[in-house]
Design an enzyme around this catalytic site. Structure first.
Site, PDB file in Angstrom:
ATOM      1  N   GLU A  59     -10.095   0.908  -2.861  1.00 51.12           N
ATOM      2  CA  GLU A  59     -11.120   0.931  -1.817  1.00 51.12           C
ATOM      3  C   GLU A  59     -12.034   2.103  -2.082  1.00 51.12           C
ATOM      4  O   GLU A  59     -11.589   3.176  -2.512  1.00 51.12           O
ATOM      5  CB  GLU A  59     -10.509   1.049  -0.419  1.00 51.12           C
ATOM      6  N   CYS A 110     -10.764  -1.420   4.842  1.00 49.04           N
ATOM      7  CA  CYS A 110     -11.711  -1.581   5.954  1.00 49.04           C
ATOM      8  C   CYS A 110     -13.151  -1.692   5.495  1.00 49.04           C
ATOM      9  O   CYS A 110     -14.006  -2.164   6.238  1.00 49.04           O
ATOM     10  CB  CYS A 110     -11.554  -0.416   6.931  1.00 49.04           C
ATOM     11  N   ASN A 144      -9.327  -8.355   6.165  1.00 49.66           N
ATOM     12  CA  ASN A 144      -8.532  -7.212   5.717  1.00 49.66           C
ATOM     13  C   ASN A 144      -7.316  -6.989   6.610  1.00 49.66           C
ATOM     14  O   ASN A 144      -6.215  -7.357   6.242  1.00 49.66           O
ATOM     15  CB  ASN A 144      -9.404  -5.953   5.673  1.00 49.66           C
ATOM     16  N   GLU A 145      -7.524  -6.395   7.789  1.00 44.31           N
ATOM     17  CA  GLU A 145      -6.393  -6.204   8.702  1.00 44.31           C
ATOM     18  C   GLU A 145      -6.816  -6.530  10.134  1.00 44.31           C
ATOM     19  O   GLU A 145      -6.571  -5.793  11.075  1.00 44.31           O
ATOM     20  CB  GLU A 145      -5.795  -4.793   8.593  1.00 44.31           C
TER      21      GLU A 145
END
Length: 660
Positions: free
Chosen positions: A52, A250, A381-382
């Site tokens: 990331e 994120c 993603n989450e």
């Protein structure tokens, strides 16, 4: 420093209370190694890499560009640039000045118009990414686009100067003709300097336009011009990763939907890629970095190419139409979701399509005729909640209708338990999801206690991707977290549980990956770097020992018929590598004293020689640093005695035993 009492207690218990070694006596344990097949395969994707762009991981890090804001595209176009007086270092606009011209019909919309109107030597400087690092004996390619508008400017003089104003290297470029032209020059610094800056002056008077002022080391990974930083890629290569997850994290989501990561804007010519503010530029109050942007020089083509170089499966993660739920929680309406779904379908075509497809043709034109053979894609993603499940259904249906063999990664949210986690798993099970991504950032104590986390997972349900995890020495999102031996040891113990449950857990990756020593936002991180060099943390070496020794088939190792998942402070897993003809045993000892183990092989024939790899350190708070990596594997050779493996396991250590 504020101390998290829970984690402090965990550290004390690790070094004192949890352990039963009494009066300095060495404990001895008798283990059974059963070579009978468990019919459980270790997937090639078992241990991989999570990337990331946080902590200056891309621009200023892996992407080897040394000029910040090279095309004046930041919201404040002069970010990274100064116009100093060479004597006072204060702005001296009497000698000339710079203005920004904007053409909004282009993605690279800005360029600098520079007016030089007397002989006081107008100066333009770029500070780089916390400085520009130079290595003696290496060469650096400078390039810039320039249009000679008017006047008699005949040369552009460029220098790399240190913090004291000393010129380290300089070169002059003759300007010829009109119209936009690209100019090139080469610096050959005579000394190594960690922090320099680029200084530009002009011979003559007049007006010029400049854009894409760029500086790259020639010695990049595989020697690619405008490529990746060699020492950082080498550390990734040495992990022998099974997959490379990209671009996050994120950053996939963005603070807003407009700021989400859009892969189509990261392919094609690098100079035409639209810059974007980085989500992490003001993500944490303790490390505000307003100068943190994304040039996308490391875009999706470069990502697929890197995965291929590493021998890793590409694992792209795409926006599902939900901005970060910790920020704006902006949500695209279901009736407006189609473009997001199409992005996923088009990415698969870009990676795998032939030259006759729209996006496959673009890949071919970028220099990669063969498909990248992408097998995985992540949806979101989450994210969590019913909104995510509703959107996941649409993506899954569309992707599998066109590409039934693609494996889809779904998510269970940002936490390893709780209401969101339970809801996500319940719904994804109903939908027969293929692989569910779990994230956990927690204390070392949590990792030790959860080595048996997957022992009772449903063997017929979705597989697990442990997509982001790291032990936090102080607390989650605490700037004082350290990559110390305590965190690495607890992760190693936890990883034996991942490996023991390889029929459920098929993918794992530590996070985050990189951190610039002067530009980080989050700790801890796997690899630290500055402008000149990098070092591997103890956590990195734990990852490397597991990934380099993952084997092909799971076998059983036990004590009194039970798996070792913390009883007597021992953790263990064992595999057979049918390709190399090896049996590999990993044992973690969290006792403060050496422990002796005698391993009795059953239903397996072993060579007499045992290779023993040891990773340990005297203190749980010990760390590696730029000066020295004191915590790194050491290899020894032993012999079997009476057909049994008798070894001492040092206090607080991970050992790997390899037997032909």
């Amino acid at each position: 420093m504020k101390i998290n009492t829970k984690i402090f207690t965990a550290a004390i218990s690790l070094s004192v209370a949890l352990f039963s070694a009494q009066n300095g006596n060495v404990q001895k344990h008798f283990l059974d190694l059963d070579g009978t097949s468990t019919n459980i395969k270790i997937q090639s994707t078992m241990y991989g890499i999570f990337f990331e762009d946080i902590n200056f991981a891309a621009d200023g890090g892996l992407y080897a560009e040394l000029i910040k804001n090279r095309s004046f595209e930041f919201d404040e176009p002069l970010t990274g640039w100064k116009q100093p007086n060479t004597k006072t270092l204060s702005p001296n606009l009497d000698s000339g000045f710079l203005t920004i011209i904007t053409d909004r019909s282009k993605t690279n919309k800005n360029y600098a118009r520079i007016t030089v109107w007397n002989d006081k030597n107008y100066v333009l400087e770029n500070e780089g990414f916390r400085g520009i690092g130079l290595h003696q004996g290496e060469k650096y390619d400078l390039s810039f686009n320039l249009e000679n508008v008017s006047g008699n400017i005949s040369a552009i003089n460029t220098s790399l100067i240190d913090e004291n104003g000393t010129v380290i290297s300089s070169v002059s470029t003759i300007i010829k003709g009109g119209g936009w032209q690209k100019y090139n020059a080469v610096f050959a610094p005579a000394k190594t300097v960690e922090k320099t800056k680029l200084q530009i002056t002009f011979t003559g008077k007049g007006i010029v336009n400049m854009d894409m002022i760029s500086l790259f080391p020639q010695d990049t990974w595989k020697g690619r011009k405008g490529g990746l930083r060699k020492d950082l890629v080498q550390k990734l290569y040495d992990l022998q990763p099974g997959f490379l997850r990209f671009p996050g994290g994120c950053i996939v989501e963005g603070r807003t939907l407009a700021e989400r990561y859009q892969w189509k804007k990261t392919v094609g010519k690098t100079e035409d890629r639209e810059n974007l503010i980085n989500k992490w530029n003001n993500g944490f109050s303790h490390r505000l970095t307003p100068d943190y942007w994304q040039s996308f020089g490391l875009g999706f083509f470069e990502y697929f190419q890197l995965a291929e170089d590493l021998g890793a499966e590409p694992l792209p993660i795409l926006s599902c139409g939900m901005a970060c739920q910790f920020n704006t929680a902006e949500l695209v309406k279901m009736e407006d979701l189609d473009p997001y779904v199409q992005d996923a379908l088009d990415l698969i075509e870009f990676a795998n399509g032939d030259a006759h497809t729209k996006w496959g043709k673009i890949r071919v034109e970028m220099g990669h005729p063969k498909p990248f053979n992408m097998k995985f894609i992540g949806v979101g993603n989450e994210q969590w909640g019913a909104d995510y499940i509703e959107r996941y259904k649409v993506f899954e249906k569309a992707i599998h209708a066109k590409y039934p063999d693609i494996k889809i990664i779904s998510g269970s949210g940002p936490s390893p338990d709780g209401e969101f986690f339970d809801y996500g798993w319940k719904e994804l099970k109903k939908l027969k999801a293929q692989i569910v991504d779990e994230h956990y950032y927690n204390s070392p104590e949590w990792f030790l206690k959860n080595a048996g986390r997957y022992d009772n997972y449903d063997r017929s349900g979705p597989k697990v991707f442990a997509g982001e995890y790291a032990a936090q020495s102080v607390g989650v999102v605490k700037p004082d977290n350290k990559n110390n031996w305590l965190t690495a040891l607890s992760e190693a113990a936890f990883m034996t549980g991942l490996e023991r449950n390889a029929d459920v857990v098929t993918m794992t990756s530590y996070a985050p990956l990189f951190a610039h020593a002067d530009g980080w936002q989050w700790t801890p991180d796997l690899i630290w770097f500055n402008n000149l060099k990098s070092y591997a943390t103890p956590n990195y070496y734990v990852q490397k020992l597991f990934s380099n020794n993952k084997g092909t088939d799971l076998i059983k190792i036990s004590e009194n018929g039970k798996p070792l998942k913390g009883e007597n402070n021992l953790y263990a897993s064992a595999v057979r590598d049918n390709k190399k003809g090896e049996t590999i045993i990993k044992i973690v000892n969290t006792n403060p004293l050496e422990t002796l183990v005698e391993i009795n092989p059953k239903n397996i024939k072993l060579n007499n020689d045992v290779t023993k790899i040891i990773l340990t350190s005297p203190g749980l708070s010990d760390e590696n640093n730029f000066q020295t990596e004191t915590i790194k594997p050491i290899e020894e050779t032993h012999s079997l005695k009476n057909g049994k493996i008798s070894v001492g396991i040092p206090a607080n250590s991970l050992i790997v035993l390899k037997i032909k």
